[in-house]
Design an enzyme around this catalytic site. Structure first.
Site, PDB file in Angstrom:
ATOM      1  CD  GLU A   1      -3.156   0.764   2.748  1.00  0.00           C
ATOM      2  OE1 GLU A   1      -3.611   1.846   2.138  1.00  0.00           O
ATOM      3  OE2 GLU A   1      -2.068  -0.145   3.329  1.00  0.00           O
TER       4      GLU A   1
ATOM      5  CE  LYS B   1      -7.405   1.241   3.170  1.00  0.00           C
ATOM      6  NZ  LYS B   1      -6.288   1.515   4.422  1.00  0.00           N
TER       7      LYS B   1
ATOM      8  CB  CYS C   1      -4.899  -1.946   4.098  1.00  0.00           C
ATOM      9  SG  CYS C   1      -3.992  -2.025   5.315  1.00  0.00           S
TER      10      CYS C   1
END
Length: 267
Positions: free
Chosen positions: A44, A114, A148
């Site tokens: 990330e 994300k 994540c």
């Protein structure tokens, strides 16, 4: 058979300059190619680092077609390796925590923003993405992208499984004491949704606390590669056999036995 490489870099606070990242990425991609990999996965915010704060993140943010993307595309084309990298994406709506998949010919194959933002660390800096399932075809595999915290929601992974994702790529920046995510949740997600999951993290022995533990889990829940016990930077390789997906899905028929008619809002 598809071989993937997972780059677990050691965190150094000075590594936030685009050119330095591209120099290091070029060396890592060459190593991945030498090892027979066709896909290289990085963590990330691999281009800039994570936990930088709003001001520094904004300074480093770039559009999806900026100089950083041009540099990664050139490396992919030169090495013949597809690359997943992360960076703060600047747009008119704000800054997204994004990952981009560049194919081996230098073409941008997919971009994901994300969707599940983690606490104030994310919410104070980024705006959330609104597209849950983003995929691209790499070799014989359909590759899906998340970032994540996204993988900690079973709905996210199941949505990918139902959409035909074979390999779910998860660039992450997991810190201590949340090692349970890498050690327990990762293989569980792969097993319950019958797909490969590549979880690629930073490592740090300093106050940043990145715990490493990068790994690739298979649809049977077993690890194909694992950085547990490795202190510092490493490049992991894993061979993914498409036939293993069919074997796992026949042995454990979660996807066939679902009862979405009973799940209501949980569908």
């Amino acid at each position: 058979m598809t071989r993937v490489a997972c780059w677990q870099p050691e965190w150094v606070t000075s590594r936030s300059h685009r050119d330095e990242f591209l120099d290091r990425l070029a060396r890592i991609a060459a190593g991945a190619a030498d090892g027979g990999a066709t896909l290289l996965i990085t963590p990330e915010m691999s281009a800039t680092g994570y936990h930088l704060g709003r001001t520094r993140t904004a300074e480093l943010a770039e559009p999806a077609d900026g100089a950083l993307a041009d540099g990664v595309r050139a490396i992919a084309e030169r090495t013949g390796v597809a690359i997943v990298y992360g960076w703060p994406e600047s747009t008119g709506e704000g800054i997204y925590n994004s990952v981009q998949l560049v194919d081996a010919d230098g073409t941008v194959a997919a971009r994901y923003r994300k969707t599940h933002l983690y606490g104030q660390v994310d919410r104070s800096v980024f705006v959330p993405g609104e597209q849950l399932v983003v995929q691209a075809r790499i070799g014989s595999l359909t590759v899906g992208l998340v970032v994540c915290y996204d993988v900690e929601f079973p709905e996210t992974v199941r949505a990918h499984a139902l959409a035909g994702t074979d390999l779910l790529v998860v660039p992450t920046a997991l810190v201590r004491p949340w090692e349970i995510v890498a050690r327990t949740l990762l293989p569980a997600r792969a097993f319950e949704s019958q797909l490969f999951v590549a979880y690629v993290n930073w490592y740090s022995s300093g106050p940043e606390g990145y715990c490493g533990l990068s790994a690739v889990a298979g649809p049977d829940g077993r690890r194909r590669a694992d950085a547990a016990g490795i202190v510092g930077e490493t490049l992991l390789f894993a061979d993914l056999d498409h036939a293993a997906l069919e074997t796992a899905r026949l042995a454990t028929t979660y996807l066939l036995d679902r009862r979405p008619d009973l799940y209501g809002a949980a569908r």
